[in-house]
Design an enzyme around this catalytic site. Sequence first.
Site, PDB file in Angstrom:
ATOM      1  CE  LYS A   1      -4.063   2.264   1.716  1.00  0.00           C
ATOM      2  NZ  LYS A   1      -5.297   2.187   2.520  1.00  0.00           N
TER       3      LYS A   1
ATOM      4  CD  GLU B   1      -9.273   6.215  -5.145  1.00  0.00           C
ATOM      5  OE1 GLU B   1     -10.360   5.969  -5.670  1.00  0.00           O
ATOM      6  OE2 GLU B   1      -9.063   6.082  -3.920  1.00  0.00           O
TER       7      GLU B   1
END
Length: 390
Positions: free
Chosen positions: A229, A239
């Site tokens: 991650k 994102e």
Amino acid sequence: MQPYVIKVPLGVRSYTISIGSNLLSRLGQECKRLYLGQRCAVITDRNVAPHYGQAAVEKLEAAGFEPTLITVPAGETAKSLKVVASCYDQLAEQRLERKSFVVALGGGVVGDLAGFVAATFLRGVDFVQIPTTLLAQVDSSVGGKVGVNLKAGKNLVGAFYQPRFVLCDLDTLGTLPVREYRAGLAEIIKYGIIHDVELFRRLEQAMPKLLQREPDTLASVVARCCQIKAGVVGQDETESGLRAILNFGHTIGHALEAVSGYGKFLHGEAIAIGQLLAARLSAELLGLPQRDVERIAVLFEKAGLPTHIKLNPAQRDKLFEAMRHDKKVSEGIVKFVLVNKIGQVSFGQAVPLDLVEKVLVEPPIQTASAEPAAGANAAQAALRTPHYES
């Protein structure tokens, strides 16, 4: 056991994730090392506070800080603007200042809530993450996504706001109920599916040790998930592209949480179902081999997680409406993360809702797994309760 230390590379906002035992005892020292302000607040929930709230306060006091303990309700319903407002009032009453900081002590709900409070109080104060659930340790405490829910959908109000550091004390998992622990395994399995086929193979072999919470296995697996991650977030903090792969299974999973009433499903249970449905969609659209779909189903079953949910037509309509409110919808089109092969996914895949409906009504995948999905009954019960809202 020496702690694993993972760096999240974000320039001036970079920070470390420490994973190991007895790390809560270092809370005060770590805050002092970063020269955080003297006044601070520990935000936790009613389940975690009796176990670790006072210990966190004492470690901060021993390091010269002036902490106040704020306890919020346990469960997903705490992620609301009403609870946020209550936290603001308590921070103001304790006269926290811009150099003050917030400690998020708890699972993913507490981390999202406390992080959002920190991001918005006085236009932003520092915060640190002490995740006490497996799911939070491998997912929500890393990467800086903070926020709260609206009735229309999950995490529709929020921010990207990075913590100053993360301490994953594996000892806190000792008080985690079995159902909550298993829910965390859903995010661990996700990392194998989306990025690391070797991790997936390891989980196929090591799941019994993980279920027993064997310390060395647990520490190394949590560290690998955090490493994956951290690498993704380091490349795409907000994102705009790659980070979307972390949403595998979440489009349907979040919708299930919303339509069943937040808190009826555990997050991990909902995204386990979402991942299986996404795998079936991947077989339809990207040619994911049926053998891989079955391997994914077997692994979730070994973890004691649900893999299927029965919905009547009215419930499916509510599910589709919730999916349309998902924050990843673009120009009204629902986008999915789909699997090319285990260890590799594609994001931004438009999926027709009639195909989603097709996989929803298909019977469960029949596997040769000898271990029953222990979480399945609880998950099915979520949609049979009288409290059912859109």
